[in-house]
Write an enzyme that holds these catalytic residues in place. Sequence first.
Site, short mmCIF file in Angstrom:
data_model
loop_
_atom_site.label_atom_id
_atom_site.label_comp_id
_atom_site.label_asym_id
_atom_site.label_seq_id
_atom_site.Cartn_x
_atom_site.Cartn_y
_atom_site.Cartn_z
CD GLN A 99 -3.14 -0.70 -0.07
OE1 GLN A 99 -2.75 -0.72 -1.05
NE2 GLN A 99 -4.37 -0.22 0.60
CB ALA A 125 -2.74 0.74 14.55
CD GLU A 142 -14.78 1.62 5.39
OE1 GLU A 142 -14.77 0.75 4.52
OE2 GLU A 142 -15.59 2.62 5.55
CG HIS A 146 -8.48 -3.98 8.97
ND1 HIS A 146 -9.43 -4.85 8.58
CD2 HIS A 146 -8.42 -2.97 7.87
CE1 HIS A 146 -10.03 -4.54 7.49
NE2 HIS A 146 -9.36 -3.43 6.81
#
Length: 267
Positions: A99, A125, A142, A146
């Site tokens: 990504q 995160a 969003e 995850h």
Amino acid sequence: MHPAVRETYGPADLSGAPIFAGGFVNFGYWDAIDLGLPLSETERIRSQEDLYRRVLDATGPPRAAHVLEVGCGLGMGCEVTLREYAPAAVTGLDIHPDQLRRARNAHADLLRREPGRLRFVQGAAETMPAGDGEFDTVISVEAAQHFPDLRAFAAETRRVLRPGGRVAVTSFFTVDDLPGRPGELAELLETYANGLDIARPVSALADALLEDGFTHVRVESIGAHVWPGWDLWLSRWWAPGTWPRNFLRAYEHGILDYYLLTAERAG
């Protein structure tokens, strides 16, 4: 990294799917779009940009601020932030190297034209590669569905925010902590069955922020502006009763909803 996350955002490249027109990967905020008219990619991209605008507006004016986006994907939201909110700088953080490669390619001109105002870094995160108090604003659009550990995310967010800094997170969560919710969602939605999404109540993140010392923690349901538009957009490819259409069903049955959470780091 969970195998489903690695595949979905790596070789499968979810950002390239037609349902995520424009390179964004979110369900959209459809409040300003007339759902009674035919939808095109223009309206779809507008819905995804509007979700970022809803989040950024909730943090207060980010002008002159240093903004971190956790789970930035292709960085399309980073670009919207720079273009429309004129912060001092934006950092896009993502766990997936594929990504980040795509993000740097997609924004190569911007990265060259305004060095220092936009950067992309790899990290989770729960372990952010950033200094204490480095950011004025942290957003996540969003991606929290995850995150393996919401408490670690809350702790890291507090660490990288300056005193008085704000965080805004939007994602989908279960409406309560009834023990049967994960099983219900796994039966309805493939993304819960394969582990891509994690079934947790919205209170899990709100409580984590409160326990880590955040103040002014606010939880707002925005599902009425997300699920009907998302389902209508999906109807171009999937018939009723197919699993992608079950997001709306889970919402209507009071299992799942879409939320915006905001909080402030205490001084």
